[in-house]
Design a protein around this motif. Structure first.
Motif, PDB file in Angstrom:
ATOM      1  N   GLN A   1      -3.020   2.174  -7.626  1.00 22.17           N
ATOM      2  CA  GLN A   1      -3.873   2.382  -6.145  1.00 22.17           C
ATOM      3  C   GLN A   1      -4.302   3.893  -6.139  1.00 22.17           C
ATOM      4  O   GLN A   1      -5.167   3.875  -5.480  1.00 22.17           O
ATOM      5  CB  GLN A   1      -2.720   2.039  -5.335  1.00 22.17           C
ATOM      6  CG  GLN A   1      -2.323   0.634  -4.937  1.00 22.17           C
ATOM      7  CD  GLN A   1      -1.443   0.515  -3.647  1.00 22.17           C
ATOM      8  OE1 GLN A   1      -1.293   1.257  -2.944  1.00 22.17           O
ATOM      9  NE2 GLN A   1      -0.549  -0.742  -3.796  1.00 22.17           N
ATOM     10  N   ALA A   2      -3.858   5.012  -7.000  1.00 23.64           N
ATOM     11  CA  ALA A   2      -4.533   6.159  -6.808  1.00 23.64           C
ATOM     12  C   ALA A   2      -5.496   6.272  -7.689  1.00 23.64           C
ATOM     13  O   ALA A   2      -5.794   5.606  -8.624  1.00 23.64           O
ATOM     14  CB  ALA A   2      -3.299   7.042  -7.456  1.00 23.64           C
ATOM     15  N   PRO A   3      -6.659   6.957  -7.272  1.00 23.54           N
ATOM     16  CA  PRO A   3      -7.884   7.523  -7.813  1.00 23.54           C
ATOM     17  C   PRO A   3      -7.612   8.103  -9.052  1.00 23.54           C
ATOM     18  O   PRO A   3      -8.258   9.090  -9.347  1.00 23.54           O
ATOM     19  CB  PRO A   3      -8.666   7.885  -6.969  1.00 23.54           C
ATOM     20  CG  PRO A   3      -7.633   8.720  -5.946  1.00 23.54           C
ATOM     21  CD  PRO A   3      -6.488   8.012  -5.943  1.00 23.54           C
TER      22      PRO A   3
ATOM     23  N   SER B   1      -6.245   0.510 -13.907  1.00 22.03           N
ATOM     24  CA  SER B   1      -6.759   1.783 -13.249  1.00 22.03           C
ATOM     25  C   SER B   1      -8.221   2.323 -13.839  1.00 22.03           C
ATOM     26  O   SER B   1      -8.146   3.324 -14.646  1.00 22.03           O
ATOM     27  CB  SER B   1      -5.938   2.932 -13.435  1.00 22.03           C
ATOM     28  OG  SER B   1      -6.006   4.046 -12.738  1.00 22.03           O
TER      29      SER B   1
ATOM     30  N   ASN C   1       2.192   0.297  -9.007  1.00 24.56           N
ATOM     31  CA  ASN C   1       1.446   0.381  -7.655  1.00 24.56           C
ATOM     32  C   ASN C   1       0.963   1.713  -7.595  1.00 24.56           C
ATOM     33  O   ASN C   1      -0.343   1.832  -7.161  1.00 24.56           O
ATOM     34  CB  ASN C   1       2.131  -0.139  -6.601  1.00 24.56           C
ATOM     35  CG  ASN C   1       2.556  -1.567  -6.339  1.00 24.56           C
ATOM     36  OD1 ASN C   1       1.851  -2.192  -6.926  1.00 24.56           O
ATOM     37  ND2 ASN C   1       3.393  -1.829  -5.587  1.00 24.56           N
TER      38      ASN C   1
ATOM     39  N   GLN D   1       0.734  -1.124   0.199  1.00 21.83           N
ATOM     40  CA  GLN D   1      -0.030   0.049  -0.089  1.00 21.83           C
ATOM     41  C   GLN D   1       0.954   1.087  -0.040  1.00 21.83           C
ATOM     42  O   GLN D   1       1.817   1.463   0.726  1.00 21.83           O
ATOM     43  CB  GLN D   1      -0.861   0.084   1.081  1.00 21.83           C
ATOM     44  CG  GLN D   1      -1.564   1.149   1.150  1.00 21.83           C
ATOM     45  CD  GLN D   1      -2.884   1.000   0.252  1.00 21.83           C
ATOM     46  OE1 GLN D   1      -3.287  -0.036  -0.304  1.00 21.83           O
ATOM     47  NE2 GLN D   1      -3.360   2.186  -0.279  1.00 21.83           N
TER      48      GLN D   1
ATOM     49  N   SER E   1     -10.675   4.182 -13.340  1.00 19.46           N
ATOM     50  CA  SER E   1     -11.063   5.299 -13.232  1.00 19.46           C
ATOM     51  C   SER E   1     -10.640   6.284 -14.206  1.00 19.46           C
ATOM     52  O   SER E   1     -11.025   7.433 -14.263  1.00 19.46           O
ATOM     53  CB  SER E   1     -10.837   5.833 -11.826  1.00 19.46           C
ATOM     54  OG  SER E   1      -9.449   5.919 -11.461  1.00 19.46           O
TER      55      SER E   1
ATOM     56  N   ILE F   1       1.380   5.223   0.596  1.00 21.36           N
ATOM     57  CA  ILE F   1       0.785   6.229   1.677  1.00 21.36           C
ATOM     58  C   ILE F   1       1.175   7.524   0.933  1.00 21.36           C
ATOM     59  O   ILE F   1       1.942   7.849   0.520  1.00 21.36           O
ATOM     60  CB  ILE F   1       1.758   6.252   2.939  1.00 21.36           C
ATOM     61  CG1 ILE F   1       1.415   4.565   3.567  1.00 21.36           C
ATOM     62  CG2 ILE F   1       0.981   6.815   4.031  1.00 21.36           C
ATOM     63  CD1 ILE F   1       0.214   4.183   3.624  1.00 21.36           C
TER      64      ILE F   1
ATOM     65  N   PHE G   1      -0.668   9.022  -1.312  1.00 24.00           N
ATOM     66  CA  PHE G   1      -1.213   9.155  -2.685  1.00 24.00           C
ATOM     67  C   PHE G   1      -3.002   8.763  -2.883  1.00 24.00           C
ATOM     68  O   PHE G   1      -3.417   8.865  -3.879  1.00 24.00           O
ATOM     69  CB  PHE G   1      -0.547   8.346  -3.790  1.00 24.00           C
ATOM     70  CG  PHE G   1       0.911   8.894  -3.891  1.00 24.00           C
ATOM     71  CD1 PHE G   1       1.378  10.039  -4.475  1.00 24.00           C
ATOM     72  CD2 PHE G   1       1.773   8.283  -3.113  1.00 24.00           C
ATOM     73  CE1 PHE G   1       2.653  10.426  -4.640  1.00 24.00           C
ATOM     74  CE2 PHE G   1       3.219   8.767  -3.162  1.00 24.00           C
ATOM     75  CZ  PHE G   1       3.694   9.558  -3.907  1.00 24.00           C
ATOM     76  N   THR G   2      -3.649   8.908  -1.617  1.00 19.44           N
ATOM     77  CA  THR G   2      -4.947   8.477  -1.828  1.00 19.44           C
ATOM     78  C   THR G   2      -6.065   9.655  -2.613  1.00 19.44           C
ATOM     79  O   THR G   2      -6.926   8.987  -2.859  1.00 19.44           O
ATOM     80  CB  THR G   2      -5.371   8.256  -0.539  1.00 19.44           C
ATOM     81  OG1 THR G   2      -5.503   9.079   0.402  1.00 19.44           O
ATOM     82  CG2 THR G   2      -4.664   6.935   0.025  1.00 19.44           C
ATOM     83  N   HIS G   3      -5.126  10.551  -2.501  1.00 25.59           N
ATOM     84  CA  HIS G   3      -6.025  11.642  -3.436  1.00 25.59           C
ATOM     85  C   HIS G   3      -5.617  12.154  -4.823  1.00 25.59           C
ATOM     86  O   HIS G   3      -6.192  13.069  -5.414  1.00 25.59           O
ATOM     87  CB  HIS G   3      -6.377  13.077  -2.448  1.00 25.59           C
ATOM     88  CG  HIS G   3      -7.246  12.728  -1.130  1.00 25.59           C
ATOM     89  ND1 HIS G   3      -8.532  12.295  -1.218  1.00 25.59           N
ATOM     90  CD2 HIS G   3      -6.665  12.617   0.086  1.00 25.59           C
ATOM     91  CE1 HIS G   3      -8.498  12.087   0.038  1.00 25.59           C
ATOM     92  NE2 HIS G   3      -7.643  12.222   0.829  1.00 25.59           N
TER      93      HIS G   3
END
Length: 202
Positions: A34-36, A61, A30, A2, A63, A4, A6-8
């Motif tokens: 994992q990023a949106p 990805s 990754n 995971q 999205s 950390i 980069f969730t936004h």
């Protein structure tokens, strides 16, 4: 693992080949997966076709809505990639010269595709391989640079056939001055459309 922080992250542009070589390749993939992300651009990487094939096969990805790919990737790799990313609205394949004459190219569907940019051969191939005319397609931007004159007419005919049921509102043709395409442009104008642009490539 995971990632950390980069969730936004919604937009990512990658222009360096070392990002797609070990030891950074797993981290980079990754990050993309994992990023949106809604916007992804990969260009000017100098990567071989084999490396491109690996990269495109690893990216998951869904999205992504705005995609720019500019490199030496194969038609198979691109078609398989597009089949997994059906939310794409804006697609730019740069100056990639793809040959779509090979058999058994996977079909795909981009129901939300609004804008398509690329070389004449690439744009024609993408539309031909689409399961049906993209219902939302409104804009096409075509680069005639480096296209052999002997194949231009055939590709234009295929392109026009593939978009005859689309509601095209903007068509831009970029070509070197040595190619005379005025007659083709005039015939397109006679069929309507809100905007047609003619520009010298370069």
């Amino acid at each position: 693992p995971q990632l950390i922080g980069f969730t936004h992250l919604m937009s990512l542009s990658l222009d360096a080949s070392f990002m797609f070589r070990n030891p950074l390749l797993p981290w980079c993939i990754n990050l993309i997966n994992q990023a949106p992300l809604t916007v992804l651009a990969i260009r000017n990487t100098g990567l071989s076709r084999g490396v491109w094939s690996e990269i495109l096969s690893l990216i998951q990805s869904p999205s992504i809505e705005n995609l720019l790919l500019d490199g030496d990737f194969s038609v198979y790799s691109l078609a398989l990639f597009l089949s997994r990313h059906q939310q794409i609205r804006i697609l730019d394949v740069g100056r990639t010269r793809l040959s779509w004459s090979a058999p058994d190219i996977p079909q795909f569907s981009l129901p939300h595709l609004v804008s398509l940019t690329g070389t004449l051969m690439a744009c024609t191939g993408i539309l031909i391989s689409h399961n049906s005319p993209p219902p939302a397609l409104k804009e096409i931007d075509i680069d005639f640079q480096s296209i052999p004159r002997k194949v231009i007419a055939a590709h234009i005919n295929a392109l026009m056939t593939s978009i005859q049921f689309c509601m095209i509102r903007k068509l831009v043709l970029r070509f070197p001055t040595r190619h005379s395409l005025e007659a083709t442009v005039e015939s397109i104008k006679s069929d309507g459309g809100e905007g047609i642009g003619i520009r010298q490539a370069g």
